[in-house]
Structures are given as structure tokens and as C-alpha cells.
Design an enzyme around this catalytic site. Structure first.
Site, short mmCIF file in Angstrom:
data_model
loop_
_atom_site.label_atom_id
_atom_site.label_comp_id
_atom_site.label_asym_id
_atom_site.label_seq_id
_atom_site.Cartn_x
_atom_site.Cartn_y
_atom_site.Cartn_z
N GLU A 1 0.88 -1.23 0.00
CA GLU A 1 0.20 -0.07 0.17
C GLU A 1 0.87 1.11 0.04
O GLU A 1 1.98 1.38 0.49
CB GLU A 1 -0.87 0.09 1.37
CG GLU A 1 -1.95 -0.96 1.37
CD GLU A 1 -2.61 -0.93 2.61
OE1 GLU A 1 -2.29 0.03 3.53
OE2 GLU A 1 -3.37 -1.72 2.97
N CYS B 1 2.71 8.73 1.52
CA CYS B 1 3.08 7.76 2.61
C CYS B 1 3.45 6.30 2.10
O CYS B 1 2.55 5.63 1.53
CB CYS B 1 1.84 7.77 3.64
SG CYS B 1 2.12 6.81 5.15
N CYS C 1 4.22 -6.67 7.51
CA CYS C 1 4.83 -6.79 8.86
C CYS C 1 5.19 -7.92 9.42
O CYS C 1 4.20 -8.67 9.53
CB CYS C 1 4.07 -5.70 9.68
SG CYS C 1 4.99 -5.35 11.45
N CYS D 1 1.70 -5.73 16.05
CA CYS D 1 1.05 -4.60 17.00
C CYS D 1 -0.38 -4.63 17.31
O CYS D 1 -1.20 -5.05 16.19
CB CYS D 1 1.27 -3.51 16.36
SG CYS D 1 2.41 -2.21 17.31
N CYS E 1 -2.55 -2.24 14.82
CA CYS E 1 -2.30 -2.16 13.57
C CYS E 1 -2.76 -3.09 12.62
O CYS E 1 -2.54 -4.32 12.88
CB CYS E 1 -0.81 -2.00 13.26
SG CYS E 1 0.00 -1.72 11.91
N GLY F 1 4.87 -1.75 7.38
CA GLY F 1 6.27 -2.12 7.77
C GLY F 1 7.09 -1.28 8.95
O GLY F 1 6.83 -0.24 9.21
N GLU F 2 8.14 -1.70 9.18
CA GLU F 2 8.95 -0.98 10.21
C GLU F 2 10.23 -0.56 9.51
O GLU F 2 11.06 -1.49 9.36
CB GLU F 2 9.42 -1.71 11.46
CG GLU F 2 10.32 -1.22 12.27
CD GLU F 2 10.44 0.17 13.02
OE1 GLU F 2 11.07 1.00 12.35
OE2 GLU F 2 9.48 0.60 13.68
N SER G 1 9.92 7.07 10.25
CA SER G 1 9.21 6.61 11.19
C SER G 1 9.54 5.43 12.08
O SER G 1 9.82 4.51 11.07
CB SER G 1 7.63 6.81 11.24
OG SER G 1 6.98 6.42 12.17
N SER H 1 7.49 6.62 17.40
CA SER H 1 5.90 6.12 17.88
C SER H 1 6.04 5.56 19.39
O SER H 1 6.66 4.71 19.59
CB SER H 1 5.44 5.01 17.05
OG SER H 1 5.28 5.41 15.86
N LEU H 2 5.52 6.81 20.16
CA LEU H 2 5.54 6.52 21.82
C LEU H 2 4.38 5.46 22.07
O LEU H 2 4.38 4.53 22.70
CB LEU H 2 5.86 7.47 22.65
CG LEU H 2 7.15 8.25 22.81
CD1 LEU H 2 7.17 9.32 23.66
CD2 LEU H 2 8.07 7.15 23.24
N HIS H 3 3.27 6.23 22.11
CA HIS H 3 1.83 5.50 22.11
C HIS H 3 1.51 5.51 23.75
O HIS H 3 0.37 5.01 23.99
CB HIS H 3 1.68 4.35 21.44
CG HIS H 3 2.02 4.43 20.17
ND1 HIS H 3 1.59 5.61 19.25
CD2 HIS H 3 2.38 3.64 19.17
CE1 HIS H 3 1.93 5.10 18.11
NE2 HIS H 3 2.56 4.08 17.90
N ASN I 1 -7.72 5.39 14.10
CA ASN I 1 -8.22 5.43 12.84
C ASN I 1 -8.65 3.66 12.95
O ASN I 1 -8.11 2.71 13.14
CB ASN I 1 -7.26 5.26 11.52
CG ASN I 1 -7.86 5.59 10.67
OD1 ASN I 1 -9.10 5.57 10.27
ND2 ASN I 1 -7.13 5.71 9.38
N CYS J 1 -3.03 1.90 7.80
CA CYS J 1 -1.87 0.92 7.37
C CYS J 1 -2.60 -0.48 7.33
O CYS J 1 -2.85 -1.03 8.41
CB CYS J 1 -0.56 0.95 8.13
SG CYS J 1 0.10 2.41 8.35
#
Length: 412
Positions: free
Chosen positions: A137, A155, A162, A166, A169, A209-210, A239, A262-264, A340, A383
Site C-alpha cells: 500500500e 506515505c 509486517c 502490533c 495495526c 512495515g518498520e 518513522s 511512535s511512543l503511544h 483510525n 496501514c
């Protein structure tokens, strides 16, 4: 990259020998079985691709084929200015050169767009079908300023799916296949430009992905986007959810791009419940690496914070986050991201009142904050959502690459 390596190795050899070697490699391609029983054609990873090569590399390639050096500059113009997709459409190059390139196994490197979904707000999500039939994507996000000028953000994804799961995600739910090659990242940006008929102004590595688990290809793509496609480094954001040692490695390259972490969550216990891989990378160690990153690059780290209703969106969490940043990253910017919604998730999107209260609590403690405008809700823009819709069953492929991926969560 493979194309570059081949060009260097061939530099002292005659053109017929170069072509013969390329044909030999092409004939020797075979399917590599994976543990899950899924075969991945090795030639999908060994293709000789022009996209992603720099002008000096293309000049070297032209010389290897017995052409004048300036033909490499023409190739560069065809790839990145005219965005020609097929070698035989390189009309200003000699037919013999075009034929030699194709006979030697070279191709441009564009992949077809498999599906396009447009949201009411103008956001467009693309599913791109790669050479091995896997789907990735990419999202184009247009924003018009007060003067009517458009900022177009691409993006982009850095992996096919992945390898991690998560909890909030959609990408992780679709499984993991492999890392993307650099040209497969670059082509996402060009595809967005083609669909919008507008130049991409900003790139964020916030798709599937990371990025830090595919740093080599990400850095190669970053170079191409900056040097060849002429997108300023400060217009590019990488990111990460945090992978041990990688922030230090990235700092050594002294990029002028933004690092978004990305803390969250504002504390280790809560973060582990949202991002299980945080057990392997304590919050204090992550924040220390961010501090060191700023000291080495003079670029402040941006922090992403996904707001999950009833989980991490209370004002007390905002106060704790402000204290954390005051200790480790004074002057940092926090980007709040209201969740989202995705299918199959128990998480809920917070009410606007809760989002504003969280933001106000940060601002009252001198933390710069912005709330990300949610785009493309009607285009499955989170994502992995659209890709999952086109997969009848989760794509879980245990490849050799997957075995090497450590237990860290995807940036989201």
C-alpha cells in the site's frame, strides 16, 4: 544495490561478456522454498532494475554497454523526469542500446497499480502489485494551503506487510512476506505523482512495515528521493516504533530528515500493553537514544502518540508524557493521532473532547503539539486495511528474511 554492484564488477569487461553474464544469471534463477511451503522466485529479488540508480551509476552502466557516458545522463532524465516505464520507450536512446539492456535482463522497475481507492477528502490509496505478485500500500495525501498551493504527501511502505503484530495495526494482521527493495519504495512516490498528476512534496515512511528493520533499502531510497527526484531531506520523515541500536545507526548518517518515534504511552508498563515489543527496548533506553540522536544530528525528534479511547488518552497520561519529554527531549513536538478504526480491533477512537483535553494538557506544560487530521477513513487509509480486504486469508509467510527479524513492533 544489485544493479550498482553489477555495474562496478562489469566495469573492466567487454560488453558481450557483460551480456553473457547477465543471461547466465537469468537462466540460473530458481524458486527458493520457504518454511511455509511458499516459493518466492529468486529472480524477483535479483532483477536488474534501473529505477533507484544514481546518475553516476547510470553513466557507468552506459560505458559498460559501449555507449558514450552522456547516455547515462539521458537514462537519468528518462527515469526521473519523464518517468518512462519501459526500456523500449526510451526513444532518444539508440535501438541497439535499448535491445542490449533488455537482452541483458535490465528493466525499469515500475510495478502495476492493482487497485485505486479515493476518499471524499481527496486522499488516494494505491495497492501496488510487485513482481512476485505481492501487494503493498501507498497513500497520497493532498493538502491545499490558503494560497491554493497543494502539498502532496506520499506515505510509503518499507516492507511487504509486517513481521510483527502490533495490537492496533492492521498491517500486522495481514502477515509479513519480505523487505522491500529500494526501487520498490521509490516507485511508490512516482506512482502517487502519476495518479495525482502533481509533484510529491513530502514523503513519510509511515506505511506498511518498520523502516528500521529494512534500513539499507530505506537509506538507498532516501538517497534517490533526495538526489534524483529532488525532494528535500527536510521534507522526508522516517518513522519507527523503536528498534534497539538502529536510531544510533541512523544518527551516524547525519540526515536532515525528521525522525518520528511512535511512543503511544508515557510509561513502560502501559507501552508494553500497547506495543508488546517494548519489553525488549525499555522506554528509558529509547528516550536516551533519541536524546543522543538530537546531539549528533541537531535534529529534534518528533513523537507520535496514537490516542486509544480509555487506554492512553486520559489527562493524567498527558501530564506524564510532558514530564517524560521534559526529562529527555525538551522542545520536542508531539503529533497526536486519534485511532483510525480497523476491523477486528477492540480499540475505539476517542471523542474530540478527550483529544482536545489531552492536547491542552500538553500545551499548558510547554509541549508543542499538533493533532493529526484523520484522512481517508472511507478509503481504508489505516496501514494494511485495504491490502487485507484483498486477501481472502492472512498472508503469513515464514521466509528466510522473517527469521532474521527481531521482536519489535511496527511504526504506525
Amino acid at each position: 544495490m544489485i544493479a550498482t554492484s553489477m555495474a562496478v564488477l562489469q566495469h573492466t569487461y567487454a560488453v558481450p561478456l557483460a551480456r553473457a553474464a547477465a543471461r547466465s544469471r537469468s537462466l540460473s534463477a530458481f524458486a527458493v522454498p520457504t518454511k511455509a511451503g511458499v516459493s518466492v522466485p529468486s529472480n524477483a529479488r535479483e532483477s536488474q532494475v534501473l529505477l533507484g540508480m544514481s546518475e553516476p551509476e547510470l553513466q557507468r552502466l552506459a560505458l559498460d554497454f559501449g555507449q558514450e557516458k552522456y547516455r547515462g545522463k539521458q537514462l537519468h532524465h528518462l527515469l526521473y523526469q519523464r518517468k518512462v516505464k519501459d526500456i523500449q520507450d526510451f526513444s532518444n536512446l539508440p535501438l541497439a542500446f535499448r535491445n542490449d539492456l533488455q537482452e541483458s535482463g535490465w528493466r525499469v522497475g515500475w510495478s502495476p497499480i492493482y487497485q485505486t481507492v479515493k476518499a471524499a477528502d481527496g486522499t488516494i490509496k494505491l495497492l501496488i502489485k510487485l513482481e512476485d505478485n505481492r501487494l503493498i500500500e501507498t497513500v497520497g495525501i493532498p493538502v491545499e494551503d490558503e494560497k491554493g498551493s497543494m502539498r502532496l504527501t506520499a506515505c510509503v511502505s518499507s516492507q511487504v506487510g509486517c513481521p510483527l503484530k502490533c495490537s492496533f495495526c492492521a498491517t500486522g494482521k495481514g502477515g509479513f512476506s519480505r523487505n522491500l527493495q529500494s526501487h520498490e519504495i521509490v516507485e511508490q512516490v512516482l506512482a502517487i505523482e502519476e495518479v495525482f498528476k502533481h509533484r510529491v512534496t513530502n514523503v513519510v515512511f509511515m506505511g506498511m512495515g518498520e523502516p528500521m528493520l529494512n534500513m539499507k533499502s530505506v537509506l538507498e531510497a532516501h538517497r534517490c528521493l533526495n538526489k534524483d527526484i529532488q525532494i528535500g531531506q527536510r521534507m522526508i520523515t522516517i518513522s519507527t516504533v523503536g528498534v534497539p541500536n538502529t536510531i544510533r545507526r541512523l544518527a551516524s548518517h547525519k540526515l536532515q530528515s525528521t525522525l518520528a518515534v511512535s511512543l503511544h504511552a508515557p510509561n513502560q508498563k502501559l507501552r508494553e500493553s500497547i506495543v508488546p515489543s517494548a519489553k525488549s527496548y525499555p522506554l528509558e533506553a529509547l528516550m536516551k537514544d533519541c536524546q543522543d540522536y538530537f546531539q549528533k544530528t541537531s535534529r529534534r525528534v518528533s513523537f507520535e502518540y496514537a490516542l486509544l479511547a480509555g487506554v492512553n488518552d486520559a489527562e493524567e497520561h498527558a501530564v506524564e508524557l510532558a514530564d517524560l519529554l521534559r526529562e529527555w527531549a525538551r522542545g520536542s513536538h508531539v503529533n497526536l493521532i486519534p485511532f483510525n478504526p480497523i476491523d477486528g480491533s477492540d480499540y475505539r477512537r476517542p471523542y474530540k473532547k478527550a483529544v482536545l483535553a489531552f492536547a491542552n494538557a500538553l500545551e499548558s506544560r510547554k509541549v508543542t503539539v499538533s493533532v493529526r487530521q484523520t484522512r481517508g477513513l472511507d478509503a481504508s487509509a489505516a496501514c494494511g486495511q485495504l491490502r487485507n480486504e484483498f486477501q481472502k486469508s492472512p498472508l503469513v509467510v515464514e521466509s528466510e528474511e522473517m527469521e532474521s527479524q527481531p521482536e519489535f513492533a511496527v511504526a504506525c
